[in-house]
Design an enzyme around this catalytic site. Structure first.
Site, PDB file in Angstrom:
ATOM      1  N   ARG A 118       3.442 -37.627   5.463  1.00 36.77           N
ATOM      2  CA  ARG A 118       3.166 -38.609   6.525  1.00 36.77           C
ATOM      3  C   ARG A 118       2.464 -39.860   6.006  1.00 36.77           C
ATOM      4  NH1 ARG A 118       2.100 -33.628   9.166  1.00 36.77           N
ATOM      5  NH2 ARG A 118       3.703 -33.151  10.726  1.00 36.77           N
ATOM      6  N   LYS A 140       7.633 -53.211   6.274  1.00 34.89           N
ATOM      7  CA  LYS A 140       8.872 -52.648   6.813  1.00 34.89           C
ATOM      8  C   LYS A 140       9.563 -51.849   5.715  1.00 34.89           C
ATOM      9  CE  LYS A 140      10.618 -55.506  10.580  1.00 34.89           C
ATOM     10  NZ  LYS A 140      11.755 -56.371  11.002  1.00 34.89           N
ATOM     11  N   LYS A 224       5.122 -65.391   5.913  1.00 35.70           N
ATOM     12  CA  LYS A 224       5.322 -64.002   6.307  1.00 35.70           C
ATOM     13  C   LYS A 224       3.995 -63.273   6.460  1.00 35.70           C
ATOM     14  CE  LYS A 224       8.148 -59.985   5.872  1.00 35.70           C
ATOM     15  NZ  LYS A 224       9.324 -59.317   5.278  1.00 35.70           N
ATOM     16  N   GLU A 234       6.144 -55.465  15.018  1.00 35.75           N
ATOM     17  CA  GLU A 234       7.194 -56.254  15.645  1.00 35.75           C
ATOM     18  C   GLU A 234       7.189 -56.114  17.164  1.00 35.75           C
ATOM     19  OE1 GLU A 234      11.216 -57.455  13.556  1.00 35.75           O
ATOM     20  OE2 GLU A 234      11.465 -55.544  14.582  1.00 35.75           O
ATOM     21  N   ARG A 238       6.439 -61.031  15.410  1.00 37.16           N
ATOM     22  CA  ARG A 238       7.115 -60.757  14.147  1.00 37.16           C
ATOM     23  C   ARG A 238       8.626 -60.936  14.245  1.00 37.16           C
ATOM     24  NH1 ARG A 238       5.795 -56.122   9.667  1.00 37.16           N
ATOM     25  NH2 ARG A 238       7.578 -56.544   8.330  1.00 37.16           N
ATOM     26  N   HIS A 249      22.981 -59.595   9.527  1.00 34.45           N
ATOM     27  CA  HIS A 249      23.123 -58.164   9.260  1.00 34.45           C
ATOM     28  C   HIS A 249      24.522 -57.674   9.612  1.00 34.45           C
ATOM     29  CE1 HIS A 249      18.541 -57.083   9.302  1.00 34.45           C
ATOM     30  NE2 HIS A 249      18.944 -57.573   8.152  1.00 34.45           N
ATOM     31  N   HIS A 261      22.583 -60.479   1.048  1.00 25.33           N
ATOM     32  CA  HIS A 261      21.761 -60.635   2.243  1.00 25.33           C
ATOM     33  C   HIS A 261      21.462 -62.099   2.534  1.00 25.33           C
ATOM     34  CE1 HIS A 261      18.632 -59.858   5.216  1.00 25.33           C
ATOM     35  NE2 HIS A 261      17.830 -60.646   4.535  1.00 25.33           N
TER      36      HIS A 261
END
Length: 357
Positions: A118, A140, A224, A234, A238, A249, A261
């Protein structure tokens, strides 16, 4: 830290930017770490060398995990292999993961660190421009599924990030240029000085040792860092970092991730600007500036490799969508991001038609 620039992400961790800083990895680990799993792609044995050496010199037990290159690394199977390695070596919560590589490696290694027991510590040593200004900063993490990119993931802040600009010397020009899309994005949503620097010397911006490269990197990271410090998960603000990403995407996925990307995000930003223009939120000059800045860097502003219907189906599964409602990050002016919810199909089709070569 000598010539290094330290950018603080809230009160959580530092991003260190400079030349030759990758050997400072030990300083970003918490006291008591006994073992470290260094995750790197197949092609980066040389760049990982200084990191491995410094960790071993510090007396740590170091295990190396080599993963596939690019998006092929971000699968459940690869993640399971890393979990198995952590299990074999009896990693505890006081041990750590170190990611050396591009955005796919930081996403993957961060996800594995977030989910082992975890949550164990992770330090990112990004080796691409894209990873430095985007993937390695913000916490992220994620892997891909057949249904979409980064649909399985977790928020897990790193213990620190080392952006060694010397690594950019080995980066293919096409990858460096693609990474600039995220830099330009930061300019449009928050820091117009980035756009001014690019417009003053677009050729220099595409060189790893260009006169403004370091400033561009630092400014993009600072944007950022400010955003994610205010909204890690988010909840609202964000989302502005996803400017250009909804269509981007989708373009990546329908291409089987053959489109880089940054290239996809460049097209996505033009699409978002076209949508905002049709909604009366972006004027002619700002719409044109998207194309001129991106084109000057060699980034694409047109697209014709998939149908509107194919892309719409993927966009409907975007993480920003709510039920059947499509949501886009758009601009209400330079450095003034907002949201556009539920645009009409007519406007979506018109914006897509504007991408035709």
């Amino acid at each position: 830290m000598g010539d290094a620039t330290v950018i603080r992400v809230g009160d959580a961790y530092d991003v260190v930017v400079g030349h030759g800083v990758s050997d400072r990895v030990v300083g970003l680990l918490a006291p008591g770490v006994r073992q470290v799993l260094v995750v790197r792609p197949e092609a980066l044995a040389r760049l990982a060398g200084p990191v491995l050496s410094r960790l071993r010199e510090a007396g740590l037990e170091v295990h190396e995990a080599v993963v596939p290159d690019a998006e092929t690394a971000k699968t459940a199977d690869v993640a399971a292999g890393l979990w198995a390695s952590l299990g074999r070596h009896a990693f505890t919560r006081s041990d750590a993961v170190v990611a050396v590589g591009g955005g796919t490696v930081t996403d993957l290694a961060g996800f594995v660190a977030a989910t082992w027991l975890r949550g164990v510590a992770v330090v990112h040593v990004p080796t691409t421009l894209l990873a430095m200004v985007d993937a390695a900063v913000g916490g992220k993490t994620g892997i891909n599924t057949a249904q979409g990119k980064n649909l399985v993931g977790a928020f897990h802040e790193p213990s620190g990030v080392l952006c060694d600009l010397d690594a950019l010397e080995t980066l293919p020009r096409a990858d460096l240029v693609a990474g600039l899309a995220e830099v330009v994005k930061a300019g449009f949503i928050a820091d117009p000085v980035i756009l001014d620097l690019v417009e003053a010397d677009p050729e220099g911006a595409t060189r790893w040792d260009g006169p403004h490269t370091r400033e561009l990197v630092e400014r993009a990271i600072a944007v950022k860092a400010e955003v994610v410090a205010a909204d890690l998960r988010e909840a609202f603000r964000r989302e502005i970092l996803n400017y250009g990403h909804t269509l981007g995407h989708a373009v990546e996925q329908v291409s089987g991730f053959r489109v880089r990307h940054g290239e996809a995000v460049a097209v996505g930003m033009v699409f978002a600007a076209e949508l905002a223009h049709r909604a009366g939120r972006v004027d002619d000059a700002l719409l044109a500036r998207h194309r001129s800045v991106l084109t000057s860097l060699g980034l694409p502003t047109t697209y014709a490799d998939a149908s509107f219907e194919e892309l719409l189906a993927v966009m409907a599964r975007d993480k920003k969508s709510r039920g059947s409602l499509l949501r886009f990050v758009v601009l209400d002016g330079l450095a003034d991001p907002g949201r556009l919810e539920g645009p009409s199909e007519a406007d979506l089709r018109a914006a897509f038609a504007a991408l035709a070569p």
